[in-house]
Design a protein around this motif. Sequence first.
Motif, PDB file in Angstrom:
ATOM      1  N   UNK A  10      17.391  18.983  -5.961  1.00 62.90           N
ATOM      2  CA  UNK A  10      16.262  18.213  -5.404  1.00 62.90           C
ATOM      3  C   UNK A  10      14.886  17.863  -6.423  1.00 62.90           C
ATOM      4  N   UNK A  11      14.667  16.747  -6.407  1.00 65.20           N
ATOM      5  CA  UNK A  11      13.494  16.589  -7.121  1.00 65.20           C
ATOM      6  C   UNK A  11      12.202  17.038  -6.618  1.00 65.20           C
ATOM      7  N   UNK A  12      11.213  17.692  -7.655  1.00 69.17           N
ATOM      8  CA  UNK A  12       9.916  18.259  -7.048  1.00 69.17           C
ATOM      9  C   UNK A  12       9.104  17.103  -7.531  1.00 69.17           C
ATOM     10  N   UNK A  13       8.161  16.654  -6.681  1.00 66.10           N
ATOM     11  CA  UNK A  13       7.016  15.868  -7.188  1.00 66.10           C
ATOM     12  C   UNK A  13       5.728  16.649  -7.057  1.00 66.10           C
ATOM     13  N   UNK A  14       4.816  16.150  -7.776  1.00 66.78           N
ATOM     14  CA  UNK A  14       3.234  16.792  -7.774  1.00 66.78           C
ATOM     15  C   UNK A  14       2.726  16.162  -6.709  1.00 66.78           C
ATOM     16  N   UNK A  15       1.561  16.609  -6.107  1.00 67.95           N
ATOM     17  CA  UNK A  15       0.579  16.025  -5.093  1.00 67.95           C
ATOM     18  C   UNK A  15       0.305  14.427  -5.849  1.00 67.95           C
ATOM     19  N   UNK A  16      -0.136  14.791  -7.191  1.00 70.11           N
ATOM     20  CA  UNK A  16      -0.723  13.722  -8.128  1.00 70.11           C
ATOM     21  C   UNK A  16       0.242  12.534  -8.051  1.00 70.11           C
ATOM     22  N   UNK A  17       1.481  12.937  -8.279  1.00 72.78           N
ATOM     23  CA  UNK A  17       2.583  11.693  -8.317  1.00 72.78           C
ATOM     24  C   UNK A  17       2.622  11.159  -6.994  1.00 72.78           C
ATOM     25  N   UNK A  18       2.506  11.863  -5.841  1.00 65.83           N
ATOM     26  CA  UNK A  18       2.656  11.419  -4.738  1.00 65.83           C
ATOM     27  C   UNK A  18       1.547  10.373  -4.349  1.00 65.83           C
ATOM     28  N   UNK A  19       0.296  10.964  -4.678  1.00 66.96           N
ATOM     29  CA  UNK A  19      -0.686   9.967  -4.475  1.00 66.96           C
ATOM     30  C   UNK A  19      -0.680   8.626  -5.366  1.00 66.96           C
ATOM     31  N   UNK A  20      -0.086   9.014  -6.756  1.00 66.79           N
ATOM     32  CA  UNK A  20      -0.131   7.332  -7.299  1.00 66.79           C
ATOM     33  C   UNK A  20       0.995   6.504  -6.732  1.00 66.79           C
ATOM     34  N   UNK A  21       1.809   6.884  -6.319  1.00 65.92           N
ATOM     35  CA  UNK A  21       2.852   6.226  -5.388  1.00 65.92           C
ATOM     36  C   UNK A  21       2.442   5.676  -4.247  1.00 65.92           C
ATOM     37  N   UNK A  22       1.470   6.360  -3.596  1.00 67.12           N
ATOM     38  CA  UNK A  22       0.673   5.882  -2.514  1.00 67.12           C
ATOM     39  C   UNK A  22       0.036   4.804  -2.903  1.00 67.12           C
ATOM     40  N   UNK A  23      -0.775   4.702  -4.041  1.00 62.83           N
ATOM     41  CA  UNK A  23      -1.429   3.674  -4.389  1.00 62.83           C
ATOM     42  C   UNK A  23      -0.823   2.509  -4.868  1.00 62.83           C
ATOM     43  N   UNK A  24       0.316   2.643  -5.244  1.00 65.70           N
ATOM     44  CA  UNK A  24       1.340   1.548  -5.542  1.00 65.70           C
ATOM     45  C   UNK A  24       1.711   0.688  -4.299  1.00 65.70           C
ATOM     46  N   UNK A  25       2.074   1.654  -3.338  1.00 70.68           N
ATOM     47  CA  UNK A  25       2.526   1.170  -2.007  1.00 70.68           C
ATOM     48  C   UNK A  25       1.338   0.279  -1.408  1.00 70.68           C
ATOM     49  N   UNK A  26      -0.035   0.819  -1.465  1.00 70.69           N
ATOM     50  CA  UNK A  26      -1.208   0.471  -0.982  1.00 70.69           C
ATOM     51  C   UNK A  26      -1.371  -1.083  -1.317  1.00 70.69           C
ATOM     52  N   UNK A  27      -1.041  -1.255  -2.707  1.00 69.62           N
ATOM     53  CA  UNK A  27      -1.280  -2.375  -3.513  1.00 69.62           C
ATOM     54  C   UNK A  27      -0.288  -3.503  -3.244  1.00 69.62           C
ATOM     55  N   UNK A  28       0.927  -3.025  -2.970  1.00 70.99           N
ATOM     56  CA  UNK A  28       1.804  -4.001  -2.505  1.00 70.99           C
ATOM     57  C   UNK A  28       1.596  -4.260  -1.277  1.00 70.99           C
ATOM     58  N   UNK A  29       0.950  -3.485  -0.209  1.00 71.85           N
ATOM     59  CA  UNK A  29       0.682  -3.791   1.102  1.00 71.85           C
ATOM     60  C   UNK A  29      -0.346  -4.987   1.152  1.00 71.85           C
ATOM     61  N   UNK A  30      -1.346  -4.780   0.312  1.00 69.84           N
ATOM     62  CA  UNK A  30      -2.524  -5.335   0.540  1.00 69.84           C
ATOM     63  C   UNK A  30      -2.233  -6.857  -0.217  1.00 69.84           C
ATOM     64  N   UNK A  31      -1.452  -6.925  -0.855  1.00 69.65           N
ATOM     65  CA  UNK A  31      -0.854  -8.391  -1.409  1.00 69.65           C
ATOM     66  C   UNK A  31       0.301  -9.173  -0.639  1.00 69.65           C
ATOM     67  N   UNK A  32       0.815  -8.467   0.435  1.00 77.69           N
ATOM     68  CA  UNK A  32       1.764  -9.121   1.248  1.00 77.69           C
ATOM     69  C   UNK A  32       1.055 -10.243   1.814  1.00 77.69           C
ATOM     70  N   UNK A  33       2.152 -11.159   2.290  1.00 78.21           N
ATOM     71  CA  UNK A  33       1.569 -12.714   2.869  1.00 78.21           C
ATOM     72  C   UNK A  33       0.639 -12.443   3.930  1.00 78.21           C
ATOM     73  N   UNK A  34       1.024 -11.537   4.853  1.00 77.73           N
ATOM     74  CA  UNK A  34       0.305 -11.374   6.135  1.00 77.73           C
ATOM     75  C   UNK A  34      -1.280 -10.926   5.940  1.00 77.73           C
ATOM     76  N   UNK A  35      -1.148 -10.003   4.898  1.00 77.75           N
ATOM     77  CA  UNK A  35      -2.618  -9.360   4.753  1.00 77.75           C
ATOM     78  C   UNK A  35      -3.545 -10.678   4.033  1.00 77.75           C
ATOM     79  N   UNK A  36      -2.937 -11.317   3.167  1.00 71.48           N
ATOM     80  CA  UNK A  36      -3.375 -12.648   2.498  1.00 71.48           C
ATOM     81  C   UNK A  36      -4.154 -13.624   3.588  1.00 71.48           C
ATOM     82  N   UNK A  37      -3.226 -13.917   4.934  1.00 72.35           N
ATOM     83  CA  UNK A  37      -3.575 -14.722   5.657  1.00 72.35           C
ATOM     84  C   UNK A  37      -4.962 -13.993   6.539  1.00 72.35           C
ATOM     85  N   UNK A  38      -4.576 -12.481   6.635  1.00 71.46           N
ATOM     86  CA  UNK A  38      -5.582 -12.021   7.386  1.00 71.46           C
ATOM     87  C   UNK A  38      -6.913 -12.224   6.707  1.00 71.46           C
ATOM     88  N   UNK A  39      -7.089 -11.921   5.531  1.00 73.03           N
ATOM     89  CA  UNK A  39      -8.072 -12.248   4.861  1.00 73.03           C
ATOM     90  C   UNK A  39      -8.767 -13.484   4.753  1.00 73.03           C
TER      91      UNK A  39
END
Length: 143
Positions: A1-30
């Motif tokens: 089982x891979x162990x992740x630090x909280x810092x790594x999880x937060x970094x991944x969350x930021x990546x996910x947030x960036x992806x979300x922020x740039x999807x077509x629907x969000x763009x349309x929303x803006x």
Amino acid sequence: MAEYTRKEVVEEANKLANMLANIEEIDRFKQIEAKLNENQKVQDLIRRIKAMQKQAVNLQHYGKKEAQQKAEKELERLQDELDEIPIVAEFKEIQVVVNDILQMVTGTIARKVTNEIVRSTGGDVLTGQTKAQMENDLTHHHH
């Protein structure tokens, strides 16, 4: 089982947030939100609605029943007028879509985490109860 630090999880969350922020629907929303902010008629109506809401609350506070009902009728009329503007309807639609996407993402994460915890504690995935909850029946009080 891979162990992740909280810092790594937060970094991944930021990546996910960036992806979300740039999807077509969000763009349309803006884009729609920007149009909404530039629309004088819309902004004017929103200002009038807010003022009327304040007035209705004040009238209620002072027990002025008839005047309050009148204000509420006017409020309804203004709200209908606002809803009839195409850009407003469009904004409400895209808002629902964006909310659905966010709910789906957070729901997926929450469900997965819950299932992992339940599984690792030897609980029941179907009821979503951990072993301790099952043994002590913490979640259901039978009278």
